[in-house]
Design an enzyme around this catalytic site. Structure first.
Site, PDB file in Angstrom:
ATOM      1  N   CYS A   1      -9.008   6.223 -12.131  1.00  0.00           N
ATOM      2  CA  CYS A   1      -8.395   7.667 -11.618  1.00  0.00           C
ATOM      3  C   CYS A   1      -9.722   8.642 -11.351  1.00  0.00           C
ATOM      4  CB  CYS A   1      -7.993   8.167 -12.994  1.00  0.00           C
ATOM      5  SG  CYS A   1      -6.430   7.449 -13.634  1.00  0.00           S
TER       6      CYS A   1
ATOM      7  N   CYS B   1      -0.718   4.850   3.185  1.00  0.00           N
ATOM      8  CA  CYS B   1      -1.620   5.106   1.929  1.00  0.00           C
ATOM      9  C   CYS B   1      -2.900   5.604   2.349  1.00  0.00           C
ATOM     10  CB  CYS B   1      -1.468   3.908   1.038  1.00  0.00           C
ATOM     11  SG  CYS B   1      -2.131   2.606   1.864  1.00  0.00           S
TER      12      CYS B   1
ATOM     13  N   GLU C   1       7.273  -9.072   8.734  1.00  0.00           N
ATOM     14  CA  GLU C   1       6.361  -9.092   7.530  1.00  0.00           C
ATOM     15  C   GLU C   1       5.648 -10.422   7.621  1.00  0.00           C
ATOM     16  OE1 GLU C   1       5.100  -7.465   4.683  1.00  0.00           O
ATOM     17  OE2 GLU C   1       4.072  -9.344   4.341  1.00  0.00           O
TER      18      GLU C   1
ATOM     19  N   CYS D   1     -14.163   4.834 -16.452  1.00  0.00           N
ATOM     20  CA  CYS D   1     -13.444   3.884 -15.514  1.00  0.00           C
ATOM     21  C   CYS D   1     -13.234   4.480 -14.094  1.00  0.00           C
ATOM     22  CB  CYS D   1     -11.944   3.724 -16.303  1.00  0.00           C
ATOM     23  SG  CYS D   1     -10.791   2.993 -15.227  1.00  0.00           S
TER      24      CYS D   1
ATOM     25  N   GLN E   1       5.924  -1.370  -4.040  1.00  0.00           N
ATOM     26  CA  GLN E   1       5.386   0.335  -4.676  1.00  0.00           C
ATOM     27  C   GLN E   1       5.151   0.178  -5.956  1.00  0.00           C
ATOM     28  OE1 GLN E   1       4.219   2.222  -2.010  1.00  0.00           O
ATOM     29  NE2 GLN E   1       5.461   1.522  -0.218  1.00  0.00           N
TER      30      GLN E   1
HETATM   31  C1  LIG Z   1       1.955  -1.267   2.307  1.00  0.00           C
HETATM   32  S1  LIG Z   1       2.898  -2.521   2.290  1.00  0.00           S
HETATM   33  C2  LIG Z   1       4.387  -1.854   2.784  1.00  0.00           C
HETATM   34  C3  LIG Z   1       5.616  -2.969   2.298  1.00  0.00           C
HETATM   35  C4  LIG Z   1       6.849  -2.266   2.246  1.00  0.00           C
HETATM   36  N1  LIG Z   1       7.162  -1.162   3.317  1.00  0.00           N
HETATM   37  C5  LIG Z   1       7.190  -1.733   0.914  1.00  0.00           C
HETATM   38  O1  LIG Z   1       7.081  -0.344   0.818  1.00  0.00           O
HETATM   39  O2  LIG Z   1       7.411  -2.339  -0.067  1.00  0.00           O
HETATM   40  C6  LIG Z   1       2.342  -3.368   3.715  1.00  0.00           C
HETATM   41  C7  LIG Z   1       2.831  -4.668   4.117  1.00  0.00           C
HETATM   42  O3  LIG Z   1       2.487  -5.312   5.012  1.00  0.00           O
HETATM   43  C8  LIG Z   1       2.072  -6.700   5.385  1.00  0.00           C
HETATM   44  N2  LIG Z   1       1.243  -6.921   6.442  1.00  0.00           N
HETATM   45  C9  LIG Z   1      -0.092  -6.755   6.280  1.00  0.00           C
HETATM   46  N3  LIG Z   1      -0.618  -6.795   7.231  1.00  0.00           N
HETATM   47  C10 LIG Z   1       0.259  -7.358   8.204  1.00  0.00           C
HETATM   48  C11 LIG Z   1       0.275  -7.656   9.640  1.00  0.00           C
HETATM   49  N4  LIG Z   1      -0.685  -7.608  10.406  1.00  0.00           N
HETATM   50  N5  LIG Z   1       1.572  -7.969  10.032  1.00  0.00           N
HETATM   51  C12 LIG Z   1       2.510  -8.178   9.365  1.00  0.00           C
HETATM   52  N6  LIG Z   1       2.714  -7.738   8.184  1.00  0.00           N
HETATM   53  C13 LIG Z   1       1.588  -7.243   7.528  1.00  0.00           C
HETATM   54  C14 LIG Z   1       1.461  -6.784   3.632  1.00  0.00           C
HETATM   55  O4  LIG Z   1       1.804  -8.160   3.025  1.00  0.00           O
HETATM   56  C15 LIG Z   1       2.638  -5.895   3.053  1.00  0.00           C
HETATM   57  O5  LIG Z   1       3.897  -6.436   2.615  1.00  0.00           O
END
Ligand SMILES: C[S@@+](CC[C@H](N)C(=O)[O-])C[C@H]1O[C@@H](n2cnc3c(N)ncnc32)[C@H](O)[C@@H]1O
Length: 607
Positions: A248, A565, A493, A245, A445
């Site tokens: 991991c 990440c 967002e 798989c 998360q």
């Molecule tokens: C890694 S997640 C982080 C969300 C939040 N910080 C959390 O911990 O739950 C990245 C977020 O960015 C949003 N996103 C991706 N590209 C974007 C953009 N160009 N402008 C605004 N938001 C965006 C995604 O929909 C997602 O909710």
């Protein structure tokens, strides 16, 4: 001397020399250029906020140049009159224990044996046994940044001179090599006269007999045929599917060693991609759970209703009956659904012919609230799917059941259209003192305990800020933490559902010093001219676009917390922020994804 804010002295990095900036001023010291619309003051009502310094939320709203999207009403399954929800989805690393939208490994076609020496039984080494076919993987996409082969080949000792020469190996060669370190995919980096060979399932320091697979100009891939010297940190992988798989990559290393390796991977990315030497080891905050931490699983469904996970770097389904990194609620739901799908006559999706009905099952659970959500991702809403929905309602009873229609070709998991099939529209999750509603289209998360650590870290680093701009805020989970210790937080967002939930979550938790803007960060840059003293960003794997980073550099912000990440893009952008006058004060990893090679990190910059 420890930094009073918990920073790492050894991390003070600044391009172009010059003395370190003074620490940012406290509340009210942010200053700004052209922030007229945000200057209103209102007595703060939350204890933790700096009283009297909070701008009036209404004033803030009026001053924003962006349209405020209302929370979206999601269409019910059988209400054709209503418009379906169309949410732009970013596929992120949060989906499932399998592929996470980036280069993964191919199946490892190991043949056990070839000699009595060494350690090879799979149960002891984590190396898979015989019979796994598959082609050597082809890396693509972010490979140069990821520490993928091209980046390695160019960055390695052999460098350009090497690529002008013929590769010193041929497909099928058998070589004895020692692993130096891991690349960002968790593969071992081995070298033959400077030429790089990437080998999965090998740990740094280990020596093995390697069968060479695909050979490129600058690098080759290989597989372990015989482990000659095992690392003392090698351990028995807990999952019987490990190695086959692709979910991991590190189960063959003890957990303590995984943390060490992740710190090294982050440091290496900063050195190789960011060209930044970190003076000391990077601290990695461990996960309280080494297994059973993950609250989301996206299982592809193959023809004949088989559920499982993808093999490394392929779309070949490995049928699994369990996934040990998932939380109990997710595992239970997966097990029941697996039984249902197999016996139901449901035809899983065939990527090549673009036929079949059920494509993916996305299962989300919360151990803390006992709630669960199931999203059946389908090509069409067929009679078979309708029958499956009835069975799921009766026999699995998730708190919330959704159908997602995905008519696109390819392996992108979610389509734009969500149909509410049964139960609640959202499920609840708890982080710290807060409760959050989660919807089917919004990011969350995957490891709640580590998310608490990460968000508290960000909160402490911007504490005392008058105004915080949080880019990529999702459904407002980190926002709630930031708002505890700051005057006012504006979250940006792009996913409409997430923004609606962010507003609802703030209201549910009694948070009144936040506001949310539904927009792409690229379209909200004007906000950065409005006198925010801190910026927090948590972008998807590719990082922010260059114009977002540039606008942060040109803003009045004196503090930036960058959550990522992807060590490669974090390293790249750290270098840019330093060029724009910031200093890297602190860097910490958080083990959001035990047993995998994924590294979550947060960096604090000041000027
Ligand atoms: C890694 S997640 C982080 C969300 C939040 N910080 C959390 O911990 O739950 C990245 C977020 O960015 C949003 N996103 C991706 N590209 C974007 C953009 N160009 N402008 C605004 N938001 C965006 C995604 O929909 C997602 O909710």
């Amino acid at each position: 001397m420890p930094d009073p804010k918990g920073g790492q002295e050894g991390l003070r990095h600044r391009r172009g020399g010059g003395p370190a900036s003074p620490l940012p001023q406290g509340p009210g010291g942010g200053g700004g250029h052209g922030g007229g619309g945000l200057q209103g003051g209102r007595t703060a009502t939350r204890e933790a906020g700096p009283a009297g310094l909070r701008p009036d939320p209404q004033e803030l709203r009026r001053s924003l140049p962006l349209r405020q999207g209302e929370p979206q009403a999601l269409r019910a399954l059988d209400s054709p009159g209503e418009a379906p929800v169309r949410a732009r989805i970013r596929q992120d690393q949060g989906w499932g224990g399998g592929r996470r939208g980036r280069e993964e490994g191919d199946p490892i076609p190991l043949r056990a044996g070839g000699g009595a020496k060494g350690v090879h039984p799979r149960s002891d080494t984590g190396l898979p046994g015989e019979g796994e076919g598959g082609q050597p993987g082809v890396l693509r996409g972010l490979e140069a940044l990821q520490g993928g082969p091209r980046g390695e080949g160019r960055g390695g000792e052999g460098g350009r001179a090497l690529s002008a020469r013929r590769p010193p190996v041929r497909e099928g060669d058998l070589l004895e090599l020692r692993a130096e370190r891991l690349n960002s995919l968790g593969d071992a980096v081995c070298r033959l006269d400077g030429f790089v060979v990437f080998v999965p399932l090998l740990l740094p320091g280990e020596r093995a007999r390697i069968r060479i697979g695909q050979v490129k100009r600058d690098y080759a891939s290989g597989r372990v045929e015989e482990l000659l010297e095992a690392s003392p940190s090698r351990t028995r992988p807990p999952c019987p599917f490990f190695g086959r798989c692709g979910g991991c990559q590190l189960q063959h290393a003890s957990y303590g060693h995984q943390l060490l390796l992740k710190g090294q991977m982050l440091k290496e990315a900063f050195c190789r991609i960011g060209k930044l030497e970190l003076g000391e080891e990077v601290e990695v905050v461990p996960s309280g759970r080494e297994l059973g931490y993950r609250n989301k699983l996206a299982s592809p469904v193959a023809p004949r209703g088989r559920l499982g996970l993808y093999a490394r770097r392929s779309h070949r389904l490995v049928e699994v009956d369990d996934c040990l990194i998932q939380e109990g609620a997710v595992r239970r739901c997966f097990s029941l659904l697996r039984g249902k799908a197999r016996g139901s006559g449901i035809y899983g999706y065939d990527e090549r012919s673009h036929a079949g009905d059920l494509r993916h099952a996305v299962i989300v659970g919360s151990e803390r609230t006992g709630q669960s959500m199931l999203v059946l991702v389908t090509l069409e809403l067929t009679e078979g799917i309708r029958a499956l929905i009835e069975e799921v309602k009766r026999e699995i009873s998730p708190t919330s059941l959704w159908v997602n229609l995905n008519r696109q070709r390819g392996n992108v998991i979610l389509g734009d259209e969500f149909l509410h099939a049964w139960g609640d529209r959202e499920i609840l999750e708890e982080l710290g003192p807060f409760r959050f509603r989660r919807g089917p289209a919004s990011f969350f998360q995957v490891n709640v305990q580590v998310a608490e650590e990460l968000f508290s870290f960000a909160e402490r680093r911007v504490a005392g800020s008058r105004r915080v701009l949080e880019l990529y805020c999702g459904l407002g989970s980190m926002t709630a933490f930031l708002a505890r210790s700051s005057g006012f937080v504006v979250g940006v967002e792009e996913v409409g559902e997430a923004v609606g939930l962010a507003r609802a979550n703030a209201a549910d938790n009694g948070i009144d010093n936040v506001d949310f803007v539904e927009a792409r960060a690229e379209d909200a840059l004007e906000l950065l001219e409005r006198g925010f003293d801190s910026v927090v960003l948590d972008p998807p794997r590719g990082g922010p676009s260059p114009e977002v980073l540039k606008a942060i550099g040109e803003s009045s912000a004196s503090r930036v917390v960058y959550v990522s990440c992807n060590p490669s893009t974090l390293a790249r952008d750290s270098s840019r922020l330093i060029e724009m006058g910031f200093e890297l004060v602190e860097l910490k990893a958080f083990d959001m994804f035990p047993q995998t090679a994924h590294v979550e990190a947060a960096a604090l910059f000041e000027r």
